[in-house]
Motif scaffolding. Structure first.
Motif, PDB file in Angstrom:
ATOM      1  N   GLU A 147       0.888  -1.082  -0.029  1.00 31.74           N
ATOM      2  CA  GLU A 147       0.060  -0.100  -0.032  1.00 31.74           C
ATOM      3  C   GLU A 147       0.736   1.144   0.065  1.00 31.74           C
ATOM      4  O   GLU A 147       0.652   2.243  -0.724  1.00 31.74           O
ATOM      5  CB  GLU A 147      -1.257   0.189   1.236  1.00 31.74           C
ATOM      6  CG  GLU A 147      -1.978  -0.984   1.076  1.00 31.74           C
ATOM      7  CD  GLU A 147      -2.794  -1.011   2.305  1.00 31.74           C
ATOM      8  OE1 GLU A 147      -2.514  -0.073   3.282  1.00 31.74           O
ATOM      9  OE2 GLU A 147      -3.723  -1.859   2.512  1.00 31.74           O
ATOM     10  N   LYS A 148       1.938   1.234   0.801  1.00 31.28           N
ATOM     11  CA  LYS A 148       2.944   2.367   0.929  1.00 31.28           C
ATOM     12  C   LYS A 148       3.504   2.932  -0.696  1.00 31.28           C
ATOM     13  O   LYS A 148       3.642   3.848  -0.799  1.00 31.28           O
ATOM     14  CB  LYS A 148       3.894   1.983   1.959  1.00 31.28           C
ATOM     15  CG  LYS A 148       4.757   3.415   2.340  1.00 31.28           C
ATOM     16  CD  LYS A 148       5.789   3.066   3.246  1.00 31.28           C
ATOM     17  CE  LYS A 148       6.514   4.473   3.111  1.00 31.28           C
ATOM     18  NZ  LYS A 148       8.136   4.574   3.671  1.00 31.28           N
ATOM     19  N   MET A 149       3.894   1.529  -1.173  1.00 28.16           N
ATOM     20  CA  MET A 149       4.561   1.617  -2.255  1.00 28.16           C
ATOM     21  C   MET A 149       3.754   1.962  -3.510  1.00 28.16           C
ATOM     22  O   MET A 149       4.021   2.977  -4.357  1.00 28.16           O
ATOM     23  CB  MET A 149       5.112   0.328  -2.793  1.00 28.16           C
ATOM     24  CG  MET A 149       6.347  -0.286  -1.795  1.00 28.16           C
ATOM     25  SD  MET A 149       6.995  -1.610  -2.323  1.00 28.16           S
ATOM     26  CE  MET A 149       8.720  -1.648  -2.694  1.00 28.16           C
ATOM     27  N   GLN A 150       2.559   1.672  -3.338  1.00 28.48           N
ATOM     28  CA  GLN A 150       1.533   1.974  -4.390  1.00 28.48           C
ATOM     29  C   GLN A 150       1.248   3.757  -4.136  1.00 28.48           C
ATOM     30  O   GLN A 150       1.218   4.293  -5.029  1.00 28.48           O
ATOM     31  CB  GLN A 150       0.172   1.238  -4.244  1.00 28.48           C
ATOM     32  CG  GLN A 150       0.008   0.042  -4.994  1.00 28.48           C
ATOM     33  CD  GLN A 150      -1.192  -0.860  -4.653  1.00 28.48           C
ATOM     34  OE1 GLN A 150      -1.796  -0.366  -3.931  1.00 28.48           O
ATOM     35  NE2 GLN A 150      -1.231  -1.991  -5.450  1.00 28.48           N
ATOM     36  N   ALA A 151       1.149   3.989  -2.815  1.00 23.86           N
ATOM     37  CA  ALA A 151       0.945   5.520  -2.783  1.00 23.86           C
ATOM     38  C   ALA A 151       2.013   6.219  -3.330  1.00 23.86           C
ATOM     39  O   ALA A 151       1.896   7.302  -4.013  1.00 23.86           O
ATOM     40  CB  ALA A 151       0.597   5.842  -1.104  1.00 23.86           C
ATOM     41  N   ASP A 152       3.372   5.607  -2.794  1.00 26.59           N
ATOM     42  CA  ASP A 152       4.603   6.550  -3.503  1.00 26.59           C
ATOM     43  C   ASP A 152       4.618   6.595  -5.009  1.00 26.59           C
ATOM     44  O   ASP A 152       5.003   7.284  -5.548  1.00 26.59           O
ATOM     45  CB  ASP A 152       5.775   5.697  -3.164  1.00 26.59           C
ATOM     46  CG  ASP A 152       6.021   6.022  -1.440  1.00 26.59           C
ATOM     47  OD1 ASP A 152       5.422   6.904  -0.771  1.00 26.59           O
ATOM     48  OD2 ASP A 152       6.671   5.339  -0.770  1.00 26.59           O
ATOM     49  N   LEU A 153       4.053   5.196  -5.337  1.00 23.76           N
ATOM     50  CA  LEU A 153       4.089   5.349  -7.013  1.00 23.76           C
ATOM     51  C   LEU A 153       3.130   6.175  -7.578  1.00 23.76           C
ATOM     52  O   LEU A 153       3.592   6.955  -8.586  1.00 23.76           O
ATOM     53  CB  LEU A 153       3.719   3.863  -7.545  1.00 23.76           C
ATOM     54  CG  LEU A 153       3.489   3.576  -8.957  1.00 23.76           C
ATOM     55  CD1 LEU A 153       5.053   3.692  -9.620  1.00 23.76           C
ATOM     56  CD2 LEU A 153       3.202   2.226  -9.283  1.00 23.76           C
ATOM     57  N   THR A 154       2.036   6.273  -6.946  1.00 26.50           N
ATOM     58  CA  THR A 154       0.982   7.350  -7.297  1.00 26.50           C
ATOM     59  C   THR A 154       1.534   8.692  -7.300  1.00 26.50           C
ATOM     60  O   THR A 154       1.131   9.532  -8.297  1.00 26.50           O
ATOM     61  CB  THR A 154      -0.410   7.103  -6.573  1.00 26.50           C
ATOM     62  OG1 THR A 154      -0.679   5.667  -6.747  1.00 26.50           O
ATOM     63  CG2 THR A 154      -1.640   8.009  -7.183  1.00 26.50           C
TER      64      THR A 154
ATOM     65  N   ALA B  64       4.643   9.575  -7.156  1.00 22.22           N
ATOM     66  CA  ALA B  64       5.706   9.868  -8.147  1.00 22.22           C
ATOM     67  C   ALA B  64       5.161   9.788  -9.780  1.00 22.22           C
ATOM     68  O   ALA B  64       5.736  10.792 -10.426  1.00 22.22           O
ATOM     69  CB  ALA B  64       6.654   8.650  -8.321  1.00 22.22           C
ATOM     70  N   GLU B  65       4.141   9.307 -10.124  1.00 18.24           N
ATOM     71  CA  GLU B  65       3.478   9.454 -11.401  1.00 18.24           C
ATOM     72  C   GLU B  65       2.765  10.597 -11.517  1.00 18.24           C
ATOM     73  O   GLU B  65       3.025  11.364 -12.571  1.00 18.24           O
ATOM     74  CB  GLU B  65       2.439   8.414 -11.580  1.00 18.24           C
ATOM     75  CG  GLU B  65       2.959   6.860 -11.888  1.00 18.24           C
ATOM     76  CD  GLU B  65       1.896   5.857 -11.853  1.00 18.24           C
ATOM     77  OE1 GLU B  65       0.757   6.046 -11.604  1.00 18.24           O
ATOM     78  OE2 GLU B  65       2.323   4.902 -12.364  1.00 18.24           O
ATOM     79  N   LYS B  66       2.192  11.469 -10.375  1.00 16.65           N
ATOM     80  CA  LYS B  66       1.565  12.703 -10.270  1.00 16.65           C
ATOM     81  C   LYS B  66       2.681  13.795 -10.529  1.00 16.65           C
ATOM     82  O   LYS B  66       2.628  14.906 -11.341  1.00 16.65           O
ATOM     83  CB  LYS B  66       0.750  12.800  -9.217  1.00 16.65           C
ATOM     84  CG  LYS B  66      -0.402  12.299  -9.097  1.00 16.65           C
ATOM     85  CD  LYS B  66      -1.257  12.673  -7.881  1.00 16.65           C
ATOM     86  CE  LYS B  66      -2.579  11.837  -8.142  1.00 16.65           C
ATOM     87  NZ  LYS B  66      -3.399  12.292  -6.969  1.00 16.65           N
ATOM     88  N   ALA B  67       4.062  13.419  -9.935  1.00 22.19           N
ATOM     89  CA  ALA B  67       4.794  14.357  -9.962  1.00 22.19           C
ATOM     90  C   ALA B  67       5.508  14.542 -11.456  1.00 22.19           C
ATOM     91  O   ALA B  67       6.134  15.643 -11.733  1.00 22.19           O
ATOM     92  CB  ALA B  67       6.041  14.010  -8.941  1.00 22.19           C
ATOM     93  N   VAL B  68       5.639  13.163 -12.061  1.00 16.58           N
ATOM     94  CA  VAL B  68       6.174  13.182 -13.299  1.00 16.58           C
ATOM     95  C   VAL B  68       5.249  13.937 -14.255  1.00 16.58           C
ATOM     96  O   VAL B  68       5.883  14.493 -15.312  1.00 16.58           O
ATOM     97  CB  VAL B  68       6.632  11.744 -13.777  1.00 16.58           C
ATOM     98  CG1 VAL B  68       6.706  11.574 -15.110  1.00 16.58           C
ATOM     99  CG2 VAL B  68       7.535  11.170 -12.976  1.00 16.58           C
ATOM    100  N   GLU B  69       3.839  13.796 -14.011  1.00 16.03           N
ATOM    101  CA  GLU B  69       2.965  14.289 -14.915  1.00 16.03           C
ATOM    102  C   GLU B  69       2.926  15.808 -14.980  1.00 16.03           C
ATOM    103  O   GLU B  69       2.726  16.666 -15.958  1.00 16.03           O
ATOM    104  CB  GLU B  69       1.617  14.015 -14.889  1.00 16.03           C
ATOM    105  CG  GLU B  69       1.508  12.503 -15.183  1.00 16.03           C
ATOM    106  CD  GLU B  69       0.037  11.849 -14.730  1.00 16.03           C
ATOM    107  OE1 GLU B  69      -0.870  12.663 -14.486  1.00 16.03           O
ATOM    108  OE2 GLU B  69      -0.215  10.780 -14.845  1.00 16.03           O
ATOM    109  N   THR B  70       3.251  16.428 -13.879  1.00 17.32           N
ATOM    110  CA  THR B  70       3.046  17.761 -13.675  1.00 17.32           C
ATOM    111  C   THR B  70       4.697  18.498 -13.875  1.00 17.32           C
ATOM    112  O   THR B  70       5.465  18.457 -14.472  1.00 17.32           O
ATOM    113  CB  THR B  70       2.879  18.344 -12.305  1.00 17.32           C
ATOM    114  OG1 THR B  70       3.649  17.679 -11.430  1.00 17.32           O
ATOM    115  CG2 THR B  70       1.349  18.263 -12.443  1.00 17.32           C
TER     116      THR B  70
END
Length: 136
Positions: free
Chosen positions: A121-128, A130-136
């Motif tokens: 769950e923590k890794m998925q939250a970190d992944l999500t 990171a994905e938002k940070a990459v998109e912006t």
């Protein structure tokens, strides 16, 4: 017979003599036992019949003994049951110990699963994130 008389009457000893035919001669003059010519065949017949009866009885008793030897005595049966009970008690103790160990292992595995689920769950939250940070 002559030798037996010589031993009993002509020597100064108190003995009894027995002839080869089975007659007993004593110093007092008594003569007992022995057989006559006509009696020898009859006595052998009686002996043979008696021997046959005894042999048949022996075979019967031998068969009965063999059957009894095959059967388990109550004492042997009790000892076997006690041994089996002891073996079953030992098996029950091993099974109880195994159940205790398995239960402990199960609890540890559940704890590991729970920990891994939290990490996922923590890794998925970190992944999500990171994905938002990459998109912006």
């Amino acid at each position: 017979m002559a030798c037996a008389r010589e031993l009993c009457y002509n020597r100064n000893s108190k003995i009894k003599a027995v002839t080869m035919q089975g007659a007993v001669i004593s110093k007092v003059g008594a003569m007992t036992g022995g057989t006559t010519r006509g009696d020898s065949g009859k006595s052998n017949r009686w002996k043979n019949q008696e021997v046959e009866k005894l042999q048949a009885k022996f075979e019967e008793l031998s068969t009965e003994r063999a059957e009894l030897d095959e059967e388990e005595s109550p004492q042997q049966e009790l000892e076997n049951m006690q041994n089996n009970l002891g073996n079953l008690d030992n098996k029950a103790k091993y099974i109880e110990a195994d159940v205790g160990y398995s239960t402990q292992q199960h609890k540890e595995k559940l704890t590991q699963i729970s920990s891994l689920e939290r990490q996922i769950e923590k890794m998925q939250a970190d992944l999500t994130a990171a994905e938002k940070a990459v998109e912006t």
